[in-house]
Design a protein around this motif. Structure first.
Motif, short mmCIF file in Angstrom:
data_model
loop_
_atom_site.label_atom_id
_atom_site.label_comp_id
_atom_site.label_asym_id
_atom_site.label_seq_id
_atom_site.Cartn_x
_atom_site.Cartn_y
_atom_site.Cartn_z
N GLY A 58 0.81 -1.22 0.00
CA GLY A 58 0.00 0.00 0.00
C GLY A 58 0.83 1.26 0.00
N TYR A 59 2.05 1.19 -0.52
CA TYR A 59 2.90 2.39 -0.59
C TYR A 59 3.98 2.20 -1.65
N GLY A 60 4.17 3.21 -2.46
CA GLY A 60 5.27 3.16 -3.43
C GLY A 60 5.45 4.50 -4.12
N ARG A 61 6.67 4.78 -4.44
CA ARG A 61 6.99 5.99 -5.22
C ARG A 61 7.89 5.54 -6.37
N ILE A 62 7.40 5.72 -7.60
CA ILE A 62 8.18 5.33 -8.76
C ILE A 62 8.47 6.59 -9.58
N VAL A 63 9.72 6.79 -9.92
CA VAL A 63 10.11 7.94 -10.75
C VAL A 63 10.70 7.40 -12.05
N LEU A 64 10.16 7.84 -13.16
CA LEU A 64 10.68 7.47 -14.47
C LEU A 64 11.50 8.64 -15.01
N THR A 65 12.40 8.34 -15.93
CA THR A 65 13.19 9.43 -16.52
C THR A 65 12.85 9.55 -18.00
N THR A 66 12.24 10.68 -18.34
CA THR A 66 11.89 10.93 -19.73
C THR A 66 12.87 11.98 -20.28
N SER A 67 12.56 12.55 -21.42
CA SER A 67 13.48 13.52 -22.02
C SER A 67 12.75 14.43 -23.00
N ALA A 68 13.28 15.64 -23.12
CA ALA A 68 12.75 16.57 -24.12
C ALA A 68 12.89 15.98 -25.52
N ALA A 69 13.84 15.06 -25.71
CA ALA A 69 14.03 14.44 -27.03
C ALA A 69 12.78 13.65 -27.44
N GLY A 70 12.01 13.17 -26.46
CA GLY A 70 10.75 12.50 -26.77
C GLY A 70 9.60 13.49 -26.79
N ILE A 71 9.55 14.34 -25.77
CA ILE A 71 8.41 15.25 -25.61
C ILE A 71 8.37 16.27 -26.75
N ALA A 72 9.55 16.76 -27.14
CA ALA A 72 9.60 17.81 -28.17
C ALA A 72 10.31 17.36 -29.44
N GLY A 73 11.01 16.21 -29.38
CA GLY A 73 11.75 15.72 -30.54
C GLY A 73 13.22 16.09 -30.44
N GLY A 74 14.07 15.23 -31.00
CA GLY A 74 15.51 15.49 -31.01
C GLY A 74 16.09 14.95 -32.31
N PHE A 75 16.81 15.78 -33.04
CA PHE A 75 17.38 15.35 -34.33
C PHE A 75 18.35 14.20 -34.09
N GLY A 76 18.19 13.12 -34.85
CA GLY A 76 19.09 11.97 -34.71
C GLY A 76 18.80 11.11 -33.50
N GLN A 77 17.63 11.32 -32.88
CA GLN A 77 17.33 10.60 -31.63
C GLN A 77 15.99 9.87 -31.70
N LEU A 136 2.48 5.92 -6.35
CA LEU A 136 2.49 7.09 -7.22
C LEU A 136 3.60 6.95 -8.26
N VAL A 137 3.28 7.32 -9.49
CA VAL A 137 4.24 7.16 -10.59
C VAL A 137 4.40 8.51 -11.29
N ASN A 138 5.60 9.06 -11.25
CA ASN A 138 5.85 10.37 -11.85
C ASN A 138 7.11 10.30 -12.70
N ALA A 139 7.34 11.37 -13.46
CA ALA A 139 8.51 11.38 -14.35
C ALA A 139 9.32 12.64 -14.15
N ILE A 140 10.61 12.48 -14.35
CA ILE A 140 11.51 13.63 -14.35
C ILE A 140 12.00 13.80 -15.79
N SER A 141 12.01 15.03 -16.25
CA SER A 141 12.58 15.33 -17.57
C SER A 141 13.76 16.26 -17.32
N PRO A 142 14.96 15.69 -17.24
CA PRO A 142 16.11 16.49 -16.79
C PRO A 142 16.91 17.06 -17.95
N ALA A 143 17.80 17.98 -17.61
CA ALA A 143 18.93 18.32 -18.49
C ALA A 143 20.09 18.60 -17.55
N ALA A 144 21.24 18.01 -17.85
CA ALA A 144 22.40 18.16 -16.97
C ALA A 144 23.67 17.84 -17.73
N SER A 145 24.76 18.39 -17.26
CA SER A 145 26.07 18.08 -17.84
C SER A 145 26.55 16.75 -17.29
#
Ligand code: NAI
Length: 303
Positions: free
Chosen positions: A143-162, A189-198
């Motif tokens: 009866g408890y869980g926290r799941i975080v998925l990792t998405t990307s702007a390359a999917g949400i908005a598109g990325g050339f060559g990706q 609960l299931v949520n996503a992070i869409s990061p950008a980082a070096s």
């Protein structure tokens, strides 16, 4: 509400470097016992530096935290099951799963080998499916869980060559949307992070002048919040980049409703597209399968 992860057990996949390492260090600092999963793959998925997970475990322990290494790949269901087993056998439970592991095999679609497409899908999308599926019964039964998925702007908005990467990352959001519905009644609960980082993954893509502001540890606080009791929402996409945090979602622009009892021609749609193609007054996509069709039909005098 403060973010406190004491007594929680977390898995972070791909935690031997980059963003995953920062997520694991922060979750441990906030009190979680952490399974640091990483087989030590290169950016393109090649090789296996089997020390990276243990190095992060050593860092966590040196700072007074608790952690254990797992060297399995997320890209096989049996591997994902062993990752989850490491958590339950070492710490007796599992509360948090951060699906972070990833690789890149960028090429334009015309030059893309299907093996490169499939491998990227296997690590990002199926890796997320496998780990989540292995954790799902445990979290739902307790009866408890926290799941975080990792998405990307390359999917949400598109990325050339990706195209492979963008497909995989967008696929994780479909999984999130469905599991947010299925897990809600059991406190999962299931949520996503869409990061950008070096990181090594982006070093060739982000110019150094801007890259110095994109420290990966600036993303992890959002992951920690999503992994905690303080977060009570499910199905969020949190964009986290250089200290900036915002939510993203799919929207629908103002539409055109024809009388469904009459024929609709391609020319009519072509003409209407001048209006609906503008995406004016965008609203979140209605989660009901037929949206507000009923109200629109009533407005036309139809029932
Ligand atoms: P990274 O290359 O530094 O780290 C990825 C980690 O995943 C590595 O430690 C690698 O060994 C591990 N890994 C690879 N294949 C694995 C497998 N089969 N099983 C378990 N672990 C595996 O990359 P970075 O930048 O830290 O990326 C982390 C996540 O964030 C990825 O999912 C990536 O797609 C995503 N992301 C990163 C962005 C960025 O700007 N750095 C932007 C958008 C998304």
């Amino acid at each position: 509400m403060a973010v406190n992860l004491e007594h929680r057990v977390a898995i972070v996949t791909g935690a031997g470097g980059g963003l995953g390492r920062e997520h694991a260090l922060l979750l441990a600092r906030l009190g979680a016992k952490v399974v640091v999963n990483d087989p030590g793959a290169g950016v393109a998925g090649q090789g296996d530096d089997r020390r990276v997970a243990q190095t992060v475990v050593d860092e966590i322990r040196a700072a007074g935290g608790e952690a254990v290494a797992s060297l399995d790949s997320v890209a096989e269901f049996e591997g994902a099951q062993r990752i989850v087993q490491t958590a339950t056998e070492t710490y007796g439970r599992l509360d948090i799963l951060v699906n972070n592991a990833g690789i890149l095999r960028d090429k334009t679609f015309a030059k893309m080998e299907m093996s490169d497409f499939e491998l990227v899908l296997k690590v990002h999308l199926m890796g997320t499916v496998y780990c989540t599926r292995a954790a799902w019964p445990i979290m739902n039964e307790q009866g408890y869980g926290r799941i975080v998925l990792t998405t990307s702007a390359a999917g949400i908005a598109g990325g050339f060559g990706q195209s492979n990467y963008g497909t995989a990352k967008m696929g994780t959001l479909g999984l999130m949307n469905c599991l947010a519905l299925e897990g809600a009644r059991n406190g999962v609960l299931v949520n996503a992070i869409s990061p950008a980082a070096s990181t090594r993954m982006t070093e060739a893509l982000i110019p150094p002048a801007i890259g110095r502001h994109l420290r990966p540890e600036l993303v992890s606080p959002a992951v920690a919040w999503l992994a905690s009791d303080a977060c009570t929402q499910s199905g969020l996409i949190v964009n986290a980049v250089g200290g900036y945090f915002a939510c993203q979602r799919m929207v629908e622009g103002e539409g055109v409703q024809f009388d469904p009892t009459q024929p609709v021609t391609a020319d009519m749609v072509c003409e209407a597209a001048q209006r609906f193609g503008r995406m004016s007054n965008p609203q979140p996509v209605d989660p009901r399968p037929l949206g507000n069709l009923e109200a629109r039909l009533q407005a036309l005098g139809l029932d």
